[in-house]
Design an enzyme around this catalytic site. Structure first.
Site, PDB file in Angstrom:
ATOM      1  CG  ASP A  89      -2.071   0.943   1.112  1.00  0.00           C
ATOM      2  OD1 ASP A  89      -2.174   1.615   0.074  1.00  0.00           O
ATOM      3  OD2 ASP A  89      -2.864   1.009   2.051  1.00  0.00           O
ATOM      4  CB  SER A  90       0.546   4.374  -1.776  1.00  0.00           C
ATOM      5  OG  SER A  90      -0.672   4.916  -1.277  1.00  0.00           O
ATOM      6  N   GLY A  91       0.700   4.227   1.581  1.00  0.00           N
ATOM      7  CA  GLY A  91       0.704   5.201   2.661  1.00  0.00           C
ATOM      8  C   GLY A  91      -0.486   6.134   2.564  1.00  0.00           C
ATOM      9  N   GLY A  92      -1.229   6.060   1.447  1.00  0.00           N
ATOM     10  CA  GLY A  92      -2.369   6.945   1.259  1.00  0.00           C
ATOM     11  C   GLY A  92      -3.478   6.723   2.269  1.00  0.00           C
ATOM     12  CG  PHE A  93      -6.047   3.427   4.875  1.00  0.00           C
ATOM     13  CD1 PHE A  93      -7.363   3.565   4.460  1.00  0.00           C
ATOM     14  CD2 PHE A  93      -5.811   3.032   6.178  1.00  0.00           C
ATOM     15  CE1 PHE A  93      -8.418   3.304   5.321  1.00  0.00           C
ATOM     16  CE2 PHE A  93      -6.854   2.770   7.055  1.00  0.00           C
ATOM     17  CZ  PHE A  93      -8.163   2.900   6.619  1.00  0.00           C
ATOM     18  CG  ASP A 143      -4.891   6.867  -2.593  1.00  0.00           C
ATOM     19  OD1 ASP A 143      -3.991   6.486  -1.811  1.00  0.00           O
ATOM     20  OD2 ASP A 143      -6.029   6.365  -2.590  1.00  0.00           O
ATOM     21  CD  GLN A 194      -9.589   7.382  -3.022  1.00  0.00           C
ATOM     22  OE1 GLN A 194     -10.729   7.491  -2.569  1.00  0.00           O
ATOM     23  NE2 GLN A 194      -8.692   6.568  -2.468  1.00  0.00           N
ATOM     24  N   GLY A 221     -11.114   4.177  -1.017  1.00  0.00           N
ATOM     25  CA  GLY A 221     -12.019   5.087  -0.333  1.00  0.00           C
ATOM     26  C   GLY A 221     -13.399   4.536  -0.068  1.00  0.00           C
ATOM     27  CG  ASP A 271      -6.419  -5.022   1.260  1.00  0.00           C
ATOM     28  OD1 ASP A 271      -6.069  -4.589   2.378  1.00  0.00           O
ATOM     29  OD2 ASP A 271      -6.957  -4.296   0.394  1.00  0.00           O
ATOM     30  CB  CYS A 309     -12.614 -25.713   8.344  1.00  0.00           C
ATOM     31  SG  CYS A 309     -11.083 -24.792   8.116  1.00  0.00           S
ATOM     32  CB  CYS A 311      -7.580 -24.564   8.559  1.00  0.00           C
ATOM     33  SG  CYS A 311      -8.253 -24.480  10.233  1.00  0.00           S
ATOM     34  CB  CYS A 314     -10.664 -27.222  11.560  1.00  0.00           C
ATOM     35  SG  CYS A 314     -11.477 -25.619  11.819  1.00  0.00           S
ATOM     36  CG  HIS A 340     -10.492 -21.100  11.565  1.00  0.00           C
ATOM     37  ND1 HIS A 340     -10.899 -22.296  11.004  1.00  0.00           N
ATOM     38  CD2 HIS A 340     -11.599 -20.290  11.556  1.00  0.00           C
ATOM     39  CE1 HIS A 340     -12.185 -22.209  10.686  1.00  0.00           C
ATOM     40  NE2 HIS A 340     -12.631 -21.011  11.011  1.00  0.00           N
TER      41      HIS A 340
END
Length: 378
Positions: A89-93, A143, A194, A221, A271, A309, A311, A314, A340
């Site tokens: 991620d760019s740091g924009g968040f 962004d 955006q 966004g 994500d 499941c 995993c 489980c 899990h």
């Protein structure tokens, strides 16, 4: 780089290829913000639970250990011992999440570090340089993620600035990839759409950023305060203007039902911190809905978290044991729960892909979107 192999309505089945391997899409990217999945899960665990792409954060790794340190250690893949694709991620968040600690100008954003308060400046060029040092396979453009709701006037000015920032990102990114000693000269750049909750701004912005020829495009966004149906309406508005031959990424989303609905609307990449965060608080996902493992009813329950499941949790541990770990305050409770939930999310996407391959995604959506809408299976 990206090939759509099958469609069902707007839903797309595809294959994404980058310098560190291939991912089948739609795909859920497992969030390792600081180069690790919160809950004591390492990169070595990710293989076992079906992860295809790992996601880390530019802002956090810039602060510690420092992107220069990661570069010195051979890049993020080598540093964290993950040999598959990585998106950063760019740091924009953080422009959104650290609203009380930052100042936005045309040049970029000045943050007060959440660690010690020292001033940090990040603009498009700085974000690209940091991500180049990290050596990720996908770098996200810098962004501004605006709060929902925000005034139309502010959102319009913000997405115009984000467009100018993307133009600067692309120039700097191309130069860094061509520079001697680049950690990953095949690093890709994704632009971010955006426009808040204003469909006409979203469409205009998507049309403009599509002209710049990025390697993929994200819808940013969303899932930041607006109603779920508004999020779906925005995807519906934007999707027709997203390049058909490029990956589409819905950032920070979401619940299992959100993912199914967004795939139905043409999204390829996802994500979200939700599965790991919820796991650390005892909310676990099953194919019958979610449950709270801390509940008294599981005190002597010998069943696995989810009988359906496969995993490693489980297959080996009971609900009673997992509940005991939480009550006792053992770190193992968080580790097993995160394993899990991430396995569940990765398996959800695998089942979506299988349904698309079989031409049965509409039926899958009808059955599982309401079933997995977050209501407790208590």
């Amino acid at each position: 780089m990206f090939k759509v192999t099958k469609t069902e309505g707007r839903a797309r089945r595809g294959v994404f290829t980058c310098a560190h391997g291939t991912a089948q899409t739609p795909v859920f990217m497992n969030v390792g913000t600081q180069g690790a999945i919160k809950g004591a899960v390492s990169a070595l665990d990710l293989k076992e639970i079906g992860c295809q792409i790992e996601l880390s954060n530019t802002y956090h790794l810039h602060l510690r250990p420092g992107d220069d340190v990661v570069r010195q250690m051979g890049g993020l893949h080598r540093f964290m011992r993950w040999d598959g694709p990585i998106l950063t991620d760019s740091g924009g968040f953080q422009v959104f999440s650290l609203a009380g600690l930052r100042n936005i100008t045309e040049e970029g954003v000045t943050f007060a570090s959440h660690i010690d308060g020292h001033k940090v400046f990040m603009g498009p060029e700085e974000s690209m340089a940091i991500q180049s040092n990290l050596g990720s396979d996908i770098a996200m453009a810098f962004d501004e993620c605006v709060e929902n709701p925000s005034t139309e006037e502010y959102v319009k000015a913000s997405c115009e600035r984000t467009l100018r920032w993307l133009e600067r990102c692309k120039v700097r990114h191309d130069a860094l990839n061509a520079a001697p000693g680049c950690v990953n000269p095949k690093q890709m750049l994704f632009g971010i759409n955006q426009g808040g909750i204003y469909p006409h701004l979203r469409v205009w912005h998507m049309q403009e950023i599509a002209k710049l020829g990025c390697d993929g495009y994200a819808i940013g966004g969303l899932a930041v305060g607006e109603p779920t149906q508004t999020m779906y309406d925005i995807i519906d508005a934007v999707e027709p203007y997203m390049p058909k031959d490029k990956p589409r990424y819905l950032m920070g989303v979401g619940t299992p039902s959100n993912i199914i609905e967004a795939v139905w609307r043409g999204v390829d990449f996802f994500d979200c911190v939700m599965p790991a965060r919820n796991a650390r608080h005892g909310k676990l996902y099953t194919w019958q809905g979610a449950l709270n493992i801390k509940n008294e009813r599981y005190k002597t329950d010998e069943c696995p978290v989810d009988p359906e499941c496969h995993c490693p949790v489980c297959q080996n541990f009971s609900r009673a044991y997992l509940r005991h770990l939480f009550v006792a305050g053992e770190m193992l409770a968080m580790r097993l729960s995160v394993l899990h939930n991430l396995y569940f999310y990765n398996t959800l996407l695998a089942r979506i892909r299988d349904a698309l391959d079989a031409g049965e995604f509409a039926a899958f959506r009808d059955e599982f979107s309401p079933r997995l809408d977050g209501k407790l299976a208590e």
